[in-house]
Motif scaffolding. Structure first.
Motif, PDB file in Angstrom:
ATOM      1  N   LYS A  97       0.775  -1.235   0.167  1.00  8.25           N
ATOM      2  CA  LYS A  97      -0.046  -0.057   0.113  1.00  8.25           C
ATOM      3  C   LYS A  97       0.757   1.387  -0.059  1.00  8.25           C
ATOM      4  O   LYS A  97       0.649   2.454  -0.630  1.00  8.25           O
ATOM      5  CB  LYS A  97      -1.020   0.033   1.303  1.00  8.25           C
ATOM      6  N   GLY A  98       2.091   1.298   0.840  1.00  5.44           N
ATOM      7  CA  GLY A  98       2.830   2.212   0.721  1.00  5.44           C
ATOM      8  C   GLY A  98       3.513   2.667  -0.496  1.00  5.44           C
ATOM      9  O   GLY A  98       3.781   3.730  -0.859  1.00  5.44           O
ATOM     10  N   ALA A  99       3.810   1.369  -1.273  1.00  2.00           N
ATOM     11  CA  ALA A  99       4.358   1.478  -2.486  1.00  2.00           C
ATOM     12  C   ALA A  99       3.414   2.203  -3.526  1.00  2.00           C
ATOM     13  O   ALA A  99       3.892   3.007  -4.314  1.00  2.00           O
ATOM     14  CB  ALA A  99       4.956   0.029  -3.085  1.00  2.00           C
ATOM     15  N   GLU A 100       2.191   1.542  -3.455  1.00  2.00           N
ATOM     16  CA  GLU A 100       1.371   2.224  -4.510  1.00  2.00           C
ATOM     17  C   GLU A 100       0.968   3.664  -4.145  1.00  2.00           C
ATOM     18  O   GLU A 100       1.111   4.691  -5.280  1.00  2.00           O
ATOM     19  CB  GLU A 100       0.042   1.519  -4.120  1.00  2.00           C
ATOM     20  N   GLY A 131      -3.178  -7.448  -5.233  1.00  2.00           N
ATOM     21  CA  GLY A 131      -4.172  -8.254  -6.020  1.00  2.00           C
ATOM     22  C   GLY A 131      -4.727  -7.298  -7.035  1.00  2.00           C
ATOM     23  O   GLY A 131      -6.075  -8.033  -7.302  1.00  2.00           O
ATOM     24  N   GLU A 132      -4.616  -6.551  -7.472  1.00  4.74           N
ATOM     25  CA  GLU A 132      -5.462  -5.514  -8.306  1.00  4.74           C
ATOM     26  C   GLU A 132      -4.813  -5.999  -9.577  1.00  4.74           C
ATOM     27  O   GLU A 132      -4.296  -4.849 -10.426  1.00  4.74           O
ATOM     28  CB  GLU A 132      -5.499  -4.270  -8.034  1.00  4.74           C
ATOM     29  N   THR A 133      -5.260  -6.997 -10.270  1.00  6.54           N
ATOM     30  CA  THR A 133      -4.102  -7.586 -11.507  1.00  6.54           C
ATOM     31  C   THR A 133      -4.873  -6.752 -12.651  1.00  6.54           C
ATOM     32  O   THR A 133      -4.134  -6.729 -13.724  1.00  6.54           O
ATOM     33  CB  THR A 133      -4.424  -8.951 -11.472  1.00  6.54           C
ATOM     34  N   ASP A 134      -6.175  -6.528 -12.778  1.00  4.34           N
ATOM     35  CA  ASP A 134      -6.669  -5.973 -14.002  1.00  4.34           C
ATOM     36  C   ASP A 134      -6.054  -4.665 -14.313  1.00  4.34           C
ATOM     37  O   ASP A 134      -5.608  -4.712 -15.692  1.00  4.34           O
ATOM     38  CB  ASP A 134      -8.216  -5.537 -13.927  1.00  4.34           C
ATOM     39  N   GLU A 135      -5.776  -3.646 -13.420  1.00  3.33           N
ATOM     40  CA  GLU A 135      -5.080  -2.499 -13.775  1.00  3.33           C
ATOM     41  C   GLU A 135      -3.830  -2.685 -13.882  1.00  3.33           C
ATOM     42  O   GLU A 135      -3.178  -2.093 -14.784  1.00  3.33           O
ATOM     43  CB  GLU A 135      -5.392  -1.591 -12.542  1.00  3.33           C
ATOM     44  N   ALA A 136      -2.936  -3.512 -13.053  1.00  4.02           N
ATOM     45  CA  ALA A 136      -1.731  -4.137 -13.369  1.00  4.02           C
ATOM     46  C   ALA A 136      -1.293  -4.450 -14.758  1.00  4.02           C
ATOM     47  O   ALA A 136      -0.441  -4.105 -15.422  1.00  4.02           O
ATOM     48  CB  ALA A 136      -1.353  -5.066 -12.180  1.00  4.02           C
ATOM     49  N   LEU A 137      -2.329  -5.351 -15.249  1.00  8.25           N
ATOM     50  CA  LEU A 137      -2.124  -5.655 -16.586  1.00  8.25           C
ATOM     51  C   LEU A 137      -2.272  -4.642 -17.685  1.00  8.25           C
ATOM     52  O   LEU A 137      -1.622  -4.628 -18.644  1.00  8.25           O
ATOM     53  CB  LEU A 137      -3.131  -6.742 -17.028  1.00  8.25           C
ATOM     54  N   SER A 138      -3.167  -3.800 -17.435  1.00  8.87           N
ATOM     55  CA  SER A 138      -3.378  -2.686 -18.385  1.00  8.87           C
ATOM     56  C   SER A 138      -2.137  -1.748 -18.438  1.00  8.87           C
ATOM     57  O   SER A 138      -1.812  -1.392 -19.448  1.00  8.87           O
ATOM     58  CB  SER A 138      -4.577  -1.951 -18.285  1.00  8.87           C
ATOM     59  N   LEU A 139      -1.742  -1.406 -17.492  1.00 10.75           N
ATOM     60  CA  LEU A 139      -0.536  -0.602 -17.078  1.00 10.75           C
ATOM     61  C   LEU A 139       0.788  -1.188 -17.833  1.00 10.75           C
ATOM     62  O   LEU A 139       1.550  -0.487 -18.626  1.00 10.75           O
ATOM     63  CB  LEU A 139      -0.222  -0.291 -15.748  1.00 10.75           C
ATOM     64  N   SER A 140       1.120  -2.486 -17.538  1.00  8.53           N
ATOM     65  CA  SER A 140       2.313  -3.264 -18.063  1.00  8.53           C
ATOM     66  C   SER A 140       2.166  -3.504 -19.687  1.00  8.53           C
ATOM     67  O   SER A 140       3.275  -3.124 -20.134  1.00  8.53           O
ATOM     68  CB  SER A 140       2.217  -4.585 -17.282  1.00  8.53           C
ATOM     69  N   GLN A 141       0.866  -3.703 -20.145  1.00 11.85           N
ATOM     70  CA  GLN A 141       0.753  -3.838 -21.454  1.00 11.85           C
ATOM     71  C   GLN A 141       1.040  -2.411 -22.176  1.00 11.85           C
ATOM     72  O   GLN A 141       1.941  -2.336 -23.330  1.00 11.85           O
ATOM     73  CB  GLN A 141      -0.593  -4.229 -21.762  1.00 11.85           C
ATOM     74  N   HIS A 142       0.446  -1.299 -21.844  1.00 14.92           N
ATOM     75  CA  HIS A 142       0.857  -0.076 -22.199  1.00 14.92           C
ATOM     76  C   HIS A 142       2.306   0.174 -22.235  1.00 14.92           C
ATOM     77  O   HIS A 142       2.793   0.721 -23.166  1.00 14.92           O
ATOM     78  CB  HIS A 142      -0.005   0.997 -21.653  1.00 14.92           C
ATOM     79  N   LEU A 160       4.285   0.920 -10.963  1.00  9.63           N
ATOM     80  CA  LEU A 160       3.107   0.832 -10.126  1.00  9.63           C
ATOM     81  C   LEU A 160       2.484  -0.410 -10.250  1.00  9.63           C
ATOM     82  O   LEU A 160       1.695  -1.007  -9.334  1.00  9.63           O
ATOM     83  CB  LEU A 160       2.219   1.814 -10.745  1.00  9.63           C
ATOM     84  N   ALA A 161       2.251  -0.923 -11.530  1.00  4.80           N
ATOM     85  CA  ALA A 161       1.792  -2.311 -11.673  1.00  4.80           C
ATOM     86  C   ALA A 161       2.305  -3.518 -10.654  1.00  4.80           C
ATOM     87  O   ALA A 161       1.595  -4.079 -10.445  1.00  4.80           O
ATOM     88  CB  ALA A 161       2.118  -2.784 -13.257  1.00  4.80           C
ATOM     89  N   ASN A 162       3.613  -3.348 -10.313  1.00  4.12           N
ATOM     90  CA  ASN A 162       4.163  -4.321  -9.598  1.00  4.12           C
ATOM     91  C   ASN A 162       3.349  -4.417  -8.137  1.00  4.12           C
ATOM     92  O   ASN A 162       3.233  -5.349  -7.416  1.00  4.12           O
ATOM     93  CB  ASN A 162       5.679  -4.134  -9.414  1.00  4.12           C
ATOM     94  N   ALA A 163       3.302  -2.936  -7.666  1.00  2.00           N
ATOM     95  CA  ALA A 163       2.544  -2.635  -6.407  1.00  2.00           C
ATOM     96  C   ALA A 163       1.211  -3.354  -6.424  1.00  2.00           C
ATOM     97  O   ALA A 163       0.648  -3.840  -5.354  1.00  2.00           O
ATOM     98  CB  ALA A 163       2.778  -1.325  -5.826  1.00  2.00           C
ATOM     99  N   LEU A 164       0.331  -3.031  -7.540  1.00  2.00           N
ATOM    100  CA  LEU A 164      -0.916  -3.666  -7.902  1.00  2.00           C
ATOM    101  C   LEU A 164      -1.025  -4.918  -7.684  1.00  2.00           C
ATOM    102  O   LEU A 164      -1.799  -5.476  -7.467  1.00  2.00           O
ATOM    103  CB  LEU A 164      -1.484  -3.131  -8.765  1.00  2.00           C
ATOM    104  N   ILE A 165      -0.051  -5.733  -8.336  1.00  2.00           N
ATOM    105  CA  ILE A 165       0.129  -7.025  -8.047  1.00  2.00           C
ATOM    106  C   ILE A 165       0.087  -7.739  -6.752  1.00  2.00           C
ATOM    107  O   ILE A 165      -0.568  -8.375  -6.420  1.00  2.00           O
ATOM    108  CB  ILE A 165       1.042  -7.631  -9.022  1.00  2.00           C
TER     109      ILE A 165
END
Length: 1016
Positions: A855-858, A892-903, A884-889
C-alpha cells in the motif's frame, strides 16, 4: 524411461516410444481429464461430468474408481519412475510434468512463441516448430461428449493462434505465398473469423492472387450478413479498401478505411442561382449552415459567412445550399458576385451589386436610381416583406457586405469570402477545410463520369497531389477529360513530374496558380515576405518565432503579418499560436521564392531557422535537464527566442516542436558543417533518444565525438561521449555505455573539471546498476559526495544521495537505503526539482515493495506519476506506470496491473528500450500468476528472461528467472522450476544481491524437498 501421454490423435500412453494398453474409452477419457490438468487436483464431480456429461449412471463413482485403478496399473507397468496418480479428499492428481502431455507442451510452446513474436522472431518460429512436434491429430479422436468437444474447441483456438502467428512472422518478412497454405485450411472451421479472413486476404493479395482475396472478403461479408444480420467488421472493410486502392500488401493489415457514401442530391429550383451539381461530401458543414439559417428571428433573417482559402469550394457550397433549402424561401433566391478577388474589381462596387439584386426583384421596365443611398433604400424596401435567400459571393471586406444587408427583413443572407469578416455583428461563420480523402476521390470520379478512364489507386494519388482541394481536383479531372488518349496513369505522371508543380494544375481555361495569385496580390510587402518564406519551413506546423527567424523580421511584425494571412485564409491555426500552410499554397509560395528571391536569400533564411531551433531547444533543455554538463551552441542574438516560465512550459515546447527539431537535425546532416551538426546532436540528444533507432542515431553521436576529437576540444568530446553512453544504455548495450562514459570520466579528470567529472560519475553509475555492479557504484558515488558537500551543489548532492540509496537497496542494506532516500527527497524538495522528487519517490516505493508494504508503494508510485505527468517525459512516465503495476500485483489488483504493463510494453518496444521491455513482459507474467493463471505466465517470464540474458541486464535476469521458477512450480514442472531458481540464485550471488539470493535459495529448498518426496 521416457514416458509421454498423447491427447492429440487417440488418447495414448507412450513408454520409450511404445504405447501401452489403456482399456475402454471411459478409461482413456479419465486419463485425458487428469493429464490435461497435470499436477492439479481434479474433483470427482468434474471427472464424472467429463466422462458421462450430465447423465452419469447411479454407480458413476464406483465405476470411476475402477477406471482409476486401471490407470494406476497401466502407469505402474511403465516402470518405477512412472508418475503417481494419488487421491485426495474427493479428488485425484496425476503427478506428471505438464510438458510430458503433448497438448500441454503444444499450448505452452505456442503461447511462448506468441509472447516472443514482437521481440525475437527467430525464437518464436523455433518454438512453433517445437509445438508442431507435439501435434498428432484431432484431440481425443473418436471420443464424443461435451468436455471432449470443449477441449477440442480450446485447442482449436490455440492452433488458430499458432497458424496466424506463423503467418504473421512470414508476412513480416515479405513472404506472403507461404502464409496462404497455413491459413487456408482453417477457413472451414472459422469461416467468419475476421482476423483470420483479413490476414488470409492480405496473404493472397501479397502473393499476387488479388481476385481470390477480393472474393474471399465478399463471401465472408455476405455470410456475416446472412448468419448474424450485421455488416462485415471494420477490419475486413479496411483490407478490402486497401486492395481496391492498390496499397502495398505489407501496409494493409490494420490500416483504417474511411469510405463514406455520397450525399444525396437535391431538387434544383429555378432562379438566378448557378446550376447545382450532384453533391459530394460537406455533410457536417451543410448541417451547421442549415442550423444557422434556421435561427432567424422572423423579422430579421440570419447572416452566415462561408469562409476559406481560394478554391476550397465556398461558392459551390453556397449554391448547393440554396438549391437544397429552396422550399424554405418561397420569395426567391438571388446570387450576386461581389468579385472581391476577381480581375474586374469594379464588379465589387455596391452600386453594381445593388443593381443586380434590384433587377432580380424589381418590376420590369422600372428605371433604377443612380444614387447608392437610393439604391440601398429601394433594395431594403423590396426585401422587407420577402422571405428570400441572398448569396453574396466572394466578399472582400465587412463594409462591402454591410451595405447589401436587407435590414429588417426575414431574408437570409449567405456570404462567401476568402477573409474572416469579423466586422459583421451577429453573423455565424463556417470555415471550410479541404475534402476528406474519400470525398476527394468521389469528386474526381464524378467529374469524369461513368465512362471515365479511372484507376482508383491512381485517383487517390492524384487527389493527394491536389491537396484534396476541390478546385484543384476539378481542374485535374477536366484536364484528363480534354486529353482523350490519357489515362489516370498519364495524368498522375504529369502532375508528379517536378514534384507536383503548381503550374501543372491547369485545364486550358483555368489555373490554380491564378486563383492563388489573386490572394497574394492583395498582401502588402511584409505579408508577402512572410507568406513566401513559410514555404521553406519543412515542418507541418510552426510558431511565430520560427517565422521571424526565416524572415529576419521582428517578432511583433511577424505576428501582425501572420494574423493577416490567417484572416485571409492563407494560413490555418490548428492550435493557439501554431500555424500550418496547405500543401498547394506551400507549393505556390515556393514557386514565388524561386521567382522573387535569390538562392543566397533562401540559404540564409534556412540557416537562421536551424540556428533558431537549436538555440531555443538548448534554452528549453537547460530547464528540463538542469544537471547536464553543457556544450553551448553558437550565439543566435539576431533572433528572438521563446521565453519559458518554468520546466513544464519548456517540456511542452520540446514536445510540440519535436517534429521540427527532427527536421532541423536532418537539415544539419545534409547541409551543416561538422561543428554545427555536433552542436545540434548534443542539444537534441533527448530527441535522438526518443527516436528509438540506434542504427540511425548512434552514428550521429559517434560523429560528434570524432569531430570534437579532431578539433581538440576535450570538454566537448567528453560531453559527446556522455551522450553516446546514454544512448548505448537506453538500447541495452551496457558494456559500450560503460566504455564511453569511462573515457569521458578520464577526460574530465585530465581537464580538472569537477562539474563534468560529477556528471560522468553519475552517468556511468546507470549502466553499472543495470549490469548489477552495485559495489563499484557505491565506491564511485562516495568519492564524489564529499566534494559535492564542500562546494554546496544541492542538486548534484541530492542526485548522489538518490543513487547511493539505490545501491544500498540492491545490496539489501535496507536501513542505509532508506536514510539516503530521505536525504535525497529533502534536498530535491528544498530546490523544487520535480524530476528528482518523483525519481526518489519511485525508489522509495521500490523499497516499500521489498519490505512487503504494498500500500505504501502504491501511494508513492501514484504521487510520483502525478508529478511526472506534468513533465511529459514519456520514458520516465511509462517506467513509473510499469513499477506501479508491480505494487498493484502485490495488492491483488491484477486488471489494472495488466493494463499498465501492456501499455508500457508497447511503448518500450516502440523506442527500442530492451531492458524495460523485459521488465514489462515479466510484470505481465506476474499479474497473470497473481490471478491464478500460471500457465499463461510461463511464456511471458521465459520471454523476459531470454531478453534480459541477451542484453546482460543482470537484475532483470534475477527477477525473471525467479518468477519463471515460481510459475513452473505452480504448474508441476519441478525440474524446470529448479533450473530457473538456481539461475536466479547464481546471478544474485554474482552481483551481490543477497536478499534475492536468499529468496531463490528458499525456492530451491522447497523444490528439492518435493523431488525427494516424489521419489520416495
Amino acid at each position: 524411461m521416457e514416458l509421454e501421454i498423447r491427447l492429440s490423435g487417440s488418447v495414448t500412453l507412450y513408454v520409450d516410444g511404445r504405447h501401452g494398453p489403456l482399456g475402454p474409452t471411459k478409461t482413456r477419457l479419465a486419463l485425458a481429464s487428469l493429464a490435461w490438468d497435470a499436477g492439479r487436483s481434479v474433483s470427482v464431480d468434474s471427472l464424472v461430468h467429463r466422462i458421462w456429461d450430465d447423465h452419469p449412471p447411479a454407480t458413476a463413482r464406483e465405476t470411476l474408481h475402477a477406471h482409476i485403478s486401471r490407470l494406476r496399473r497401466a502407469l505402474r507397468a511403465a516402470g518405477p519412475d512412472a508418475p503417481a496418480l494419488t487421491s485426495r479428499t474427493n479428488s485425484y492428481v496425476l503427478h506428471i510434468d505438464p510438458d510430458r502431455v503433448d497438448l500441454r507442451a503444444y499450448t505452452s510452446c505456442v503461447e511462448q512463441a506468441r509472447a516472443l513474436k514482437d521481440s525475437d522472431d527467430g525464437a518464436a518460429l523455433r518454438l512453433l516448430e517445437r509445438a508442431d512436434a507435439h501435434w498428432y491429430g484431432e484431440p481425443l479422436a473418436g471420443i464424443t461428449g461435451s468436455w471432449p468437444d470443449h477441449l477440442r474447441a480450446t485447442v482449436g483456438e490455440t492452433r488458430l493462434g499458432a497458424a496466424m502467428t506463423r503467418a504473421e512472422l512470414l508476412m513480416d518478412a515479405g513472404k506472403f505465398a507461404p502464409a496462404v497454405p497455413l491459413l487456408m485450411p482453417l477457413l472451414d472451421e472459422h469461416p467468419v473469423d475476421e482476423a483470420l479472413v483479413g490476414l488470409l486476404a492480405v496473404a493472397l493479395y501479397g502473393a499476387g492472387r488479388t481476385a481470390e482475396a477480393t472474393k474471399l472478403l465478399q463471401r465472408t461479408r455476405q455470410r456475416v450478413i446472412r448468419d448474424i444480420g450485421l455488416d462485415g467488421g471494420r477490419r475486413l472493410h479496411r483490407v478490402q479498401e486497401g486492395i481496391l486502392a492498390g496499397a502495398p500488401a505489407g501496409a494493409l493489415y490494420g490500416r483504417a478505411s474511411r469510405h463514406k457514401p455520397p450525399a444525396r442530391p437535391v431538387r434544383p429550383v429555378p432562379d438566378n442561382l448557378p446550376r447545382d451539381v450532384p453533391w459530394i461530401g460537406r455533410r457536417e458543414e451543410l448541417r451547421r449552415l442549415t442550423e444557422a439559417l434556421s435561427e432567424g428571428g422572423g423579422e430579421t433573417g440570419p447572416v452566415v459567412v462561408i469562409e476559406g482559402m481560394g478554391g476550397v469550394g465556398k461558392s459551390a457550397l453556397a449554391t448547393h445550399l440554396g438549391h437544397r433549402l429552396a422550399d424554405r424561401y418561397p420569395d426567391g433566391r438571388c446570387f450576386v458576385r461581389l468579385g472581391g478577388h476577381g480581375a474586374d474589381r469594379a464588379a465589387g462596387s455596391p452600386d453594381r451589386a445593388l443593381t443586380t439584386l434590384l433587377r432580380v426583384l424589381g418590376p420590369e421596365g422600372r428605371e433604377l436610381p443612380r444614387d447608392t443611398e437610393e439604391l440601398t433604400a429601394l433594395w431594403r424596401s423590396l426585401a422587407r416583406d420577402r422571405r428570400m435567400l441572398v448569396i453574396l459571393d466572394d466578399a472582400d471586406c465587412s463594409e462591402q457586405v454591410r451595405q447589401l444587408l436587407p435590414g429588417a427583413s426575414p431574408t437570409a443572407v449567405v456570404v462567401t469570402s476568402r477573409r474572416r469578416l469579423t466586422g459583421l455583428p451577429g453573423a455565424r461563420p463556417v470555415s471550410l477545410a479541404v475534402l476528406p480523402p474519400e470525398d476527394a476521390i468521389a469528386l474526381f470520379m464524378r467529374r469524369l463520369g461513368a465512362g471515365g478512364r479511372a484507376d482508383r489507386s491512381e485517383v487517390a494519388d492524384i487527389v493527394h497531389i491536389c491537396g484534396h482541394l476541390p478546385l484543384a481536383i476539378e481542374i485535374a479531372a477536366s484536364r484528363l477529360l480534354t486529353r482523350s488518349s490519357w489515362t489516370t496513369a498519364d495524368l498522375l505522371k504529369q502532375l508528379a513530374a517536378g514534384g507536383g508543380r503548381i503550374d501543372e494544375l491547369r485545364d486550358g481555361e483555368r489555373t490554380l496558380e491564378h486563383v492563388f495569385a489573386l490572394s497574394y496580390q492583395a498582401l502588402d510587402a511584409e505579408q508577402r515576405l512572410v507568406f513566401r518564406r513559410i514555404s521553406l519551413h519543412t515542418g507541418m506546423e510552426f510558431g511565430p518565432h520560427a517565422v521571424a527567424a526565416l524572415t529576419g523580421l521582428s517578432l511583433a511584425a511577424t505576428e501582425r503579418a501572420l494574423e493577416q494571412l490567417l484572416t485571409r485564409h492563407l494560413l490555418t491555426e490548428p492550435a493557439p499560436h501554431r500555424f500550418t500552410l496547405h500543401d498547394l499554397l506551400r507549393r505556390y509560395a515556393r514557386s514565388l521564392i524561386d521567382e522573387e528571391e535569390t538562392e543566397h536569400d533562401s540559404r540564409a533564411a534556412l540557416e537562421r531557422l536551424a540556428a533558431f531551433y537549436t538555440s531555443a531547444a538548448d534554452r528549453a533543455d537547460r530547464l528540463v535537464h538542469p544537471y547536464r554538463s553543457r556544450t553551448s551552441p553558437d550565439s543566435a542574438e539576431w533572433t528572438t527566442l521563446p521565453e519559458f516560465e518554468d520546466v513544464h512550459a519548456a517540456q511542452h515546447w520540446l514536445d510540440g516542436e519535436s517534429g521540427n527539431l527532427s527536421d532541423t537535425l536532418d537539415w544539419f546532416i545534409r547541409n551543416g558543417s561538422e561543428r554545427q551538426l555536433a552542436l545540434a546532436v548534443h542539444v537534441l540528444t533527448g530527441l535522438l533518444d526518443m527516436r528509438g533507432h540506434p542504427a540511425a542515431t548512434e552514428p550521429l553521436l559517434r560523429r560528434a565525438v570524432d569531430h570534437w576529437a579532431a578539433v581538440g576540444d576535450r570538454g566537448a568530446r567528453a560531453r559527446a561521449l556522455l551522450d553516446l553512453g546514454v544512448a548505448h544504455g537506453h538500447h541495452s548495450r551496457y558494456e559500450e555505455a560503460i566504455a564511453a562514459e569511462r573515457e569521458a570520466l578520464e577526460l574530465a579528470r585530465a581537464l580538472g573539471d569537477p562539474e563534468l567529472e560529477i556528471e560522468c560519475v553519475n552517468q556511468i553509475c546507470i549502466p553499472l546498476w543495470q549490469t548489477g555492479q552495485y559495489e563499484l557504484m557505491r565506491d564511485l558515488q562516495k568519492q564524489i559526495l564529499d566534494s559535492l558537500l564542500q562546494i554546496g551543489d544541492r542538486l548534484q548532492t541530492a542526485r548522489s544521495y538518490n543513487i547511493l540509496g539505490v545501491t544500498h537497496l540492491h545490496l539489501s542494506e535496507i536501513d542505509s537505503a532508506r536514510q539516503y532516500f530521505d536525504r535525497a527527497l529533502t534536498e530535491f524538495t528544498s530546490i523544487n526539482n520535480e524530476r528528482g522528487i518523483f525519481s526518489t519517490l519511485n525508489n522509495m516505493a521500490e523499497l516499500a515493495t521489498r519490505t512487503g508494504d504494498w500500500k505504501g508503494a502504491e501511494h508513492a508510485y501514484r504521487k510520483a506519476i502525478s508529478l511526472a505527468l506534468r513533465r511529459s517525459d514519456k520514458r520516465e512516465l511509462e517506467t513509473l506506470r510499469m513499477n506501479l503495476a508491480n505494487a498493484l500485483i502485490g495488492l491483488g489488483e491484477t486488471d489494472e496491473a495488466l493494463s499498465l504493463s501492456q501499455h508500457s510494453l508497447d511503448f518500450f518496444r516502440a523506442v527500442g528500450d530492451r531492458r524495460r521491455e523485459a521488465i514489462a513482459l515479466n510484470r505481465i507474467g506476474r499479474a497473470h500468476r497473481s490471478a491464478g493463471r500460471s500457465e499463461q505466465a510461463i511464456p511471458l517470464h521465459v520471454a523476459a528472461l531470454a531478453l534480459a540474458r541477451r542484453i546482460n541486464a543482470a537484475g532483470e535476469v534475477v527477477d525473471a528467472a525467479h518468477d519463471a521458477a515460481l510459475a513452473h512450480m505452480d504448474t508441476g514442472r519441478t525440474a524446470q522450476a529448479l533450473a530457473y531458481a538456481k539461475e536466479s540464485c547464481q546471478m544474485s550471488m554474482r552481483i551481490g544481491a543477497h536478499a534475492e539470493a536468499d529468496r531463490a535459495s528458499r525456492i530451491i529448498t522447497v523444490l528439492q524437498g518435493t523431488r525427494r518426496a516424489s521419489a520416495g
